[in-house]
Design a protein around this motif. Structure first.
Motif, short mmCIF file in Angstrom:
data_model
loop_
_atom_site.label_atom_id
_atom_site.label_comp_id
_atom_site.label_asym_id
_atom_site.label_seq_id
_atom_site.Cartn_x
_atom_site.Cartn_y
_atom_site.Cartn_z
N UNK A 42 -27.40 -68.45 -61.17
CA UNK A 42 -26.45 -68.75 -62.24
C UNK A 42 -25.78 -70.11 -62.04
N UNK A 43 -25.51 -70.48 -60.79
CA UNK A 43 -24.89 -71.78 -60.55
C UNK A 43 -25.76 -72.92 -61.04
N UNK A 44 -27.09 -72.76 -60.92
CA UNK A 44 -27.99 -73.79 -61.42
C UNK A 44 -27.96 -73.87 -62.94
N UNK A 45 -27.77 -72.73 -63.60
CA UNK A 45 -27.65 -72.78 -65.06
C UNK A 45 -26.39 -73.51 -65.47
N UNK A 46 -25.29 -73.36 -64.69
CA UNK A 46 -24.07 -74.10 -64.98
C UNK A 46 -24.30 -75.60 -64.81
N UNK A 47 -25.04 -75.98 -63.78
CA UNK A 47 -25.35 -77.38 -63.58
C UNK A 47 -26.18 -77.93 -64.73
N UNK A 48 -27.15 -77.16 -65.19
CA UNK A 48 -27.96 -77.59 -66.32
C UNK A 48 -27.14 -77.72 -67.59
N UNK A 49 -26.12 -76.88 -67.72
CA UNK A 49 -25.22 -76.96 -68.87
C UNK A 49 -24.35 -78.21 -68.83
N UNK A 50 -24.26 -78.85 -67.65
CA UNK A 50 -23.33 -79.95 -67.51
C UNK A 50 -21.95 -79.49 -67.11
#
Length: 312
Positions: A42-50
């Protein structure tokens, strides 16, 4: 080589794309791993979201991988070429090949497949280090919020096996059903429904969940705050805290702050899985061309446990 590349931040349709990336250039202490499977955190999805800093120019996601060493470390450390491994690089793992420090990988026995292994690193290491932070658990009551994710499944099984009475909080009873099979004593769908007090609270949701969970602590109890899955800020009235359980404590947790390399914890997780004492919950398995779909499912909370993508 082919790799999963970040899309435009905030793009919910194509947060990532399959494209070309440079071959890894390993340092002397790094092995090159041909990736067979990786998991999405999930942390990587937050990074992808900016929503989180991408930390460096040229960043690509990929912290949880399993595959085979195709180039041993030049300094002689780590496994030989041809060895199956699970690894936890800082990034770049959603690719055909990735360079990983030999201290951050562990060998895999034939009995543990790449898909299962790929679900272990971040969630499993976090669970191990959380439980060490919590201290001895036999006979203690433990509350864990946001328990239907990968970390929650590992924490529940490991804590229950050590003798703790675990209450798991999940959004729905369906999402938490597996936790009862893994040893949870109780499953609730809101913190308010949890019948405290608890010796240890492991809080990963944030927002209104943290103060509600804090109110469930027993005297001398410990709340460990290790995530903010809701992405909602926490408002805490310390006057309420001081009026609550005597000598209660709050600790902030970050699994990366330990001085220990990841390899030792990965080896421990592999031993537990191989010995039938840890059972990764993998809610999604897809080919890596569908990584964007897996990310959408994670964002929509449609995945119970881990999401794993196979490469090739």
């Amino acid at each position: 080589m082919k790799a999963i590349l970040p899309g435009t931040p905030g793009d919910t349709v194509k947060p990532v794309v399959l494209g070309e990336a440079p071959e890894p250039e390993p340092a002397a202490h790094e092995a090159v791993v041909a990736v067979e499977a990786f998991s999405v955190n999930r942390g990587e999805t937050f990074q992808l979201d900016g929503g989180l800093d991408r930390r460096w120019a040229g960043w690509r996601p990929g912290k949880d991988v399993a595959g085979t060493v195709i180039r041993a470390a030049a300094d002689g450390s780590g496994p030989a070429s041809g060895t199956r491994v699970v690894a936890h690089p800082p990034a770049y793992g959603w690719a055909e090949r990735v360079a990983v420090a030999t201290t951050d990988l562990a060998e895999l026995p034939d009995t543990v497949d790449a898909v299962t292994a790929a679900a272990l690193p971040l969630a499993g290491i976090t669970a191990l280090r959380l439980l060490r932070t919590a201290g001895p658990l036999p006979g203690r009551r433990v509350l864990i919020t946001g328990a239907s994710g990968g970390v929650g499944h590992y924490v529940t099984e490991l804590a229950a096996a050590s003798g703790a009475a675990v209450t798991a909080v999940t959004a729905t009873a369906e999402r938490g059903a597996k936790l009862l099979e893994l040893g949870a004593a109780e499953l609730v769908t809101s913190v308010e429904d949890a019948a405290g007090p608890y010796d240890v609270v492991l809080e990963s949701v944030g927002g209104a969940s943290l103060p509600a969970a804090l109110a469930k602590l027993s005297p001398g109890g410990l709340l460990v705050w290790f995530g903010q899955a809701s992405r909602e800020p926490v408002t805490l009235n310390f006057f309420d805290f001081f009026k609550g359980a005597n000598q209660a404590r709050i600790a902030h947790f970050d699994y990366t702050t330990s001085d220990a390399a990841y390899g030792q914890d990965l080896a421990a997780l592999v031993r537990l899985v191989a010995g039938g004492r840890l059972h990764p919950e993998i809610g999604v398995i897809r080919g890596w061309a569908r990584t964007a779909d897996a990310i959408a499912d994670l964002r929509g909370r449609r995945v119970r446990g881990n999401a794993v993508l196979t490469v090739g």
